[in-house]
Each structure stands twice: as structure tokens, then as C-alpha cells.
Design an enzyme around this catalytic site. Sequence first.
Site, short mmCIF file in Angstrom:
data_model
loop_
_atom_site.label_atom_id
_atom_site.label_comp_id
_atom_site.label_asym_id
_atom_site.label_seq_id
_atom_site.Cartn_x
_atom_site.Cartn_y
_atom_site.Cartn_z
N CYS A 128 0.81 -1.22 0.00
CA CYS A 128 0.00 0.00 0.00
C CYS A 128 0.84 1.27 0.00
CB CYS A 128 -0.95 0.01 1.19
SG CYS A 128 -2.17 -1.29 1.09
N ASN A 166 -10.00 0.05 -0.19
CA ASN A 166 -8.54 0.14 -0.14
C ASN A 166 -7.98 -0.34 -1.48
OD1 ASN A 166 -5.81 -0.25 0.24
ND2 ASN A 166 -6.01 -1.26 2.23
N HIS A 184 -3.10 7.43 2.37
CA HIS A 184 -3.55 6.13 1.86
C HIS A 184 -4.90 5.81 2.49
CE1 HIS A 184 -3.95 2.03 0.83
NE2 HIS A 184 -3.61 1.55 2.02
N1 ACO Z 1 -18.21 -8.40 8.96
C1 ACO Z 1 -18.65 -8.64 10.21
N2 ACO Z 1 -17.82 -8.89 11.23
C2 ACO Z 1 -16.50 -8.92 10.98
C3 ACO Z 1 -15.99 -8.67 9.69
C4 ACO Z 1 -16.91 -8.40 8.65
N3 ACO Z 1 -16.53 -8.15 7.39
N4 ACO Z 1 -14.65 -8.75 9.75
C5 ACO Z 1 -14.32 -9.01 11.02
N5 ACO Z 1 -15.45 -9.12 11.76
C6 ACO Z 1 -15.60 -9.43 13.19
C7 ACO Z 1 -14.41 -10.17 13.76
O1 ACO Z 1 -14.56 -11.55 13.52
C8 ACO Z 1 -14.50 -9.81 15.21
O2 ACO Z 1 -15.45 -10.57 15.82
P1 ACO Z 1 -15.17 -11.17 17.30
O3 ACO Z 1 -15.02 -9.94 18.17
O4 ACO Z 1 -16.39 -11.98 17.57
O5 ACO Z 1 -13.90 -11.96 17.18
C9 ACO Z 1 -15.04 -8.37 15.19
O6 ACO Z 1 -15.66 -8.20 13.90
C10 ACO Z 1 -13.96 -7.34 15.34
O7 ACO Z 1 -12.91 -7.67 14.46
P2 ACO Z 1 -11.61 -6.87 14.37
O8 ACO Z 1 -10.71 -7.53 13.37
O9 ACO Z 1 -11.10 -6.59 15.75
O10 ACO Z 1 -12.17 -5.51 13.75
P3 ACO Z 1 -11.46 -4.16 13.56
O11 ACO Z 1 -12.28 -3.14 14.16
O12 ACO Z 1 -10.00 -4.20 13.90
O13 ACO Z 1 -11.56 -3.99 11.97
C11 ACO Z 1 -10.16 -4.09 10.04
C12 ACO Z 1 -10.94 -4.89 11.09
C13 ACO Z 1 -11.17 -3.28 9.27
C14 ACO Z 1 -9.47 -5.09 9.12
C15 ACO Z 1 -9.14 -3.16 10.74
O14 ACO Z 1 -8.40 -3.90 11.68
C16 ACO Z 1 -8.18 -2.52 9.77
O15 ACO Z 1 -8.55 -1.70 8.98
N6 ACO Z 1 -6.89 -2.84 9.91
C17 ACO Z 1 -5.81 -2.18 9.14
C18 ACO Z 1 -5.83 -2.57 7.71
C19 ACO Z 1 -4.68 -1.87 7.05
O16 ACO Z 1 -4.29 -0.77 7.36
N7 ACO Z 1 -4.04 -2.53 6.11
C20 ACO Z 1 -2.78 -1.94 5.63
C21 ACO Z 1 -2.85 -1.52 4.30
S1 ACO Z 1 -3.28 -2.81 3.23
C22 ACO Z 1 -1.87 -3.16 2.28
O17 ACO Z 1 -0.74 -2.83 2.54
C23 ACO Z 1 -2.07 -3.99 1.05
#
Ligand code: ACO
Length: 300
Positions: A87, A257, A227
Site C-alpha cells: 500500500c 482500499n 492512503h
Molecule cells: N463483517 C462482520 N464482522 C466482521 C468482519 C466483517 N466483514 N470482519 C471481522 N469481523 C468481526 C471479527 O470476527 C471480530 O469478531 P469477534 O469480536 O467476535 O472476534 C469483530 O468483527 C472485530 O474484528 P476486528 O478484526 O477486531 O475488527 P477491527 O475493528 O480491527 O476492523 C479491520 C478490522 C477493518 C481489518 C481493521 O483492523 C483494519 O482496517 N486494519 C488495518 C488494515 C490496514 O491498514 N491494512 C494496511 C494496508 S493494506 C496493504 O498494505 C495492502
Amino acid sequence: MDTSDQWVRSRTGIAQRYVLRSGESLLEIACTASRTALERAGLSPKELDAVVVGTVSSEYGFPSFACQLQHRLGADSGAAFDVAAACSGFIYALSVADSMMRADGFERVLVVGADALSTMVDWRDRSTAVLFGDGAGAVVLVPDSGPRGVLGSLLRSAGNHWELLTVRSTGVRATLDAEARRRADDAIQMRGPELFRIAVRSMEEVTREVVTRAKLNIDDVSLIVPHQANLRIIQAVAERLGLPREKVFVNIERYGNTSAASVPIALDEALEQRLIKDNDLVLLNACGGGLTWGANLLRW
Ligand code: ACO
């Protein structure tokens, strides 16, 4: 998939995104973006000295995406190569291109960010499948003796965190068959919450540092074009930097993204919306797989 529009919007800020259709080529999309950038710069492809592409989505292990793009554009001379920083790819590519111009006499450089991560996800994995869109954006760098240009760039990596975001296989092929065949362990694996925390901290730090090195203040920055990985990450970084909402460009709700494409796509939309004026200080930043992160400070 066990998810909901409400979950995706509230946890990521994404409302829609574009993905490659079956058989559609990312190269074609990058070509369209590049032609538009060249037209706006008043240059023909043959005048380019180099093509630098931030991407992790080449259909081939080699040749590079950049060499194929160079050929499609009809720019078959000069240098062409890819920069792989997930990214952060566009931030890295822009910094490399700027250095080539300063150190090695390159004069007209096409810098592209292009990725198609939707083709690499396991569509049964709700934690990644809802996030990624595909796209490309491009800019052309030319020399300018005035105050305009890239004032500075900072690039950082932390290989010790490489396992937080990975995809084993390479080679993008946008066919529904390939998607259906993709085995879960070949698909993108992401430890989202850990990445979230590091992304906020690292983007804040690199932004402060690039501005300080240029002997300027954060308040001097007219617009940050970050980003677009997650609206909550963007908001947290802005808050830590003490930046008001109107100084931070956001369009994640319409694209998801798009990895290395997100910053140039956002930059183009900010320009279309006339949010950037001549002489403005514009800051680009990103964090992604590697881990990699970085920032470019521009005088427009
Ligand atoms: N729909 C419903 N529930 C979901 C989903 C979904 N699509 N995805 C995850 N959940 C659930 C999980 O299973 C979890 O449930 P649990 O509490 O029962 O275990 C709950 O939602 C919370 O999950 P988290 O993973 O803690 O959710 P979070 O708020 O952290 O959001 C996300 C997840 C959106 C992926 C976030 O962590 C994020 O954006 N991370 C950074 C991503 C990023 O910056 N990537 C870098 C760039 S990408 C690159 O370089 C190619």
C-alpha cells in the site's frame, strides 16, 4: 458472507468499491490513467525518460508491470521498473523517481500506483474480502527551477512485521474461475487489528518527521492525502496531528482500499474538487504490507 453493510461502513468507512471484471486488465486501467496524466502534462509518451510503477499486482513475475505499461503507452525507451511496497507503493515510487531526477539527470518521469488486491482475497474471508478495491493513478514529474516540487520524502520499513500482511502467490488474473480456485492459504492473510495500531503510529511519526526535516510546521500543510485503508485510521492520524477534518482528504467510501493506487486516485479527486491551489503544501502518506510506510511533502 456473514457480514453487513452496517459493519463494513462503521468499521472501515467503505460504502462501495470497484473491482476488475472477469478478463479485465489492470494494465489497461493503468494505461488510461497514464495517458490522462501525460495529456495534462502536455507530453507524449515518447518524451518519457522513465516509468516507475508502485505495484504488487503484476500478472507476471517478470517482466515488470512497468515494462509492459511502457510498451502499451508506446514509450519504448528510457528506464521502466516496479517498486514493491504494497500500500505504500506510490509513496515509494514517487520518492525513487524524485531521487532519479535529482541524482541521475532523468527529466520526465511517469509515476504510477496500480493494484488489484480484490483478485488476491479469499472471498470467504470476511476480514479481508470486504476491504479491497482495484484501480490505478498516475502523475508526471518534470523539472522546475522554482519552489514547486517534492520538498522531501521519508521511507521506512519494518521487516520484523512482515507476517502481519502477506499474500503468497503472485500473478493477478481477473477471472472468476481463478477467484473460485484460489485456495485460502494462497490468499491475502492479514492481522488487521495489529496492523491498525502500527499504521496509526507510523503514519503520524513519518508525517511529523518529513515536515520537520523541511523546517516547516504541520500547520503549514494545506492538505494531507493519505492512503485510504480505513477511515478510522485516517481519523486517528489526523487527530494525533491536530489537523482539522477539512485538511484531510478522504474518498475511501467510494473506492475501498486500492493499495498503491489509493493516493494518486485521491490526489486526482482533490485536484478536481479544487482543494489544492498553486503554492499549497501537500502531504502524501501511507502504510502497508512489509511493513512499509512513508510520506512525501510537495509544494504544488
Ligand atoms: N463483517 C462482520 N464482522 C466482521 C468482519 C466483517 N466483514 N470482519 C471481522 N469481523 C468481526 C471479527 O470476527 C471480530 O469478531 P469477534 O469480536 O467476535 O472476534 C469483530 O468483527 C472485530 O474484528 P476486528 O478484526 O477486531 O475488527 P477491527 O475493528 O480491527 O476492523 C479491520 C478490522 C477493518 C481489518 C481493521 O483492523 C483494519 O482496517 N486494519 C488495518 C488494515 C490496514 O491498514 N491494512 C494496511 C494496508 S493494506 C496493504 O498494505 C495492502
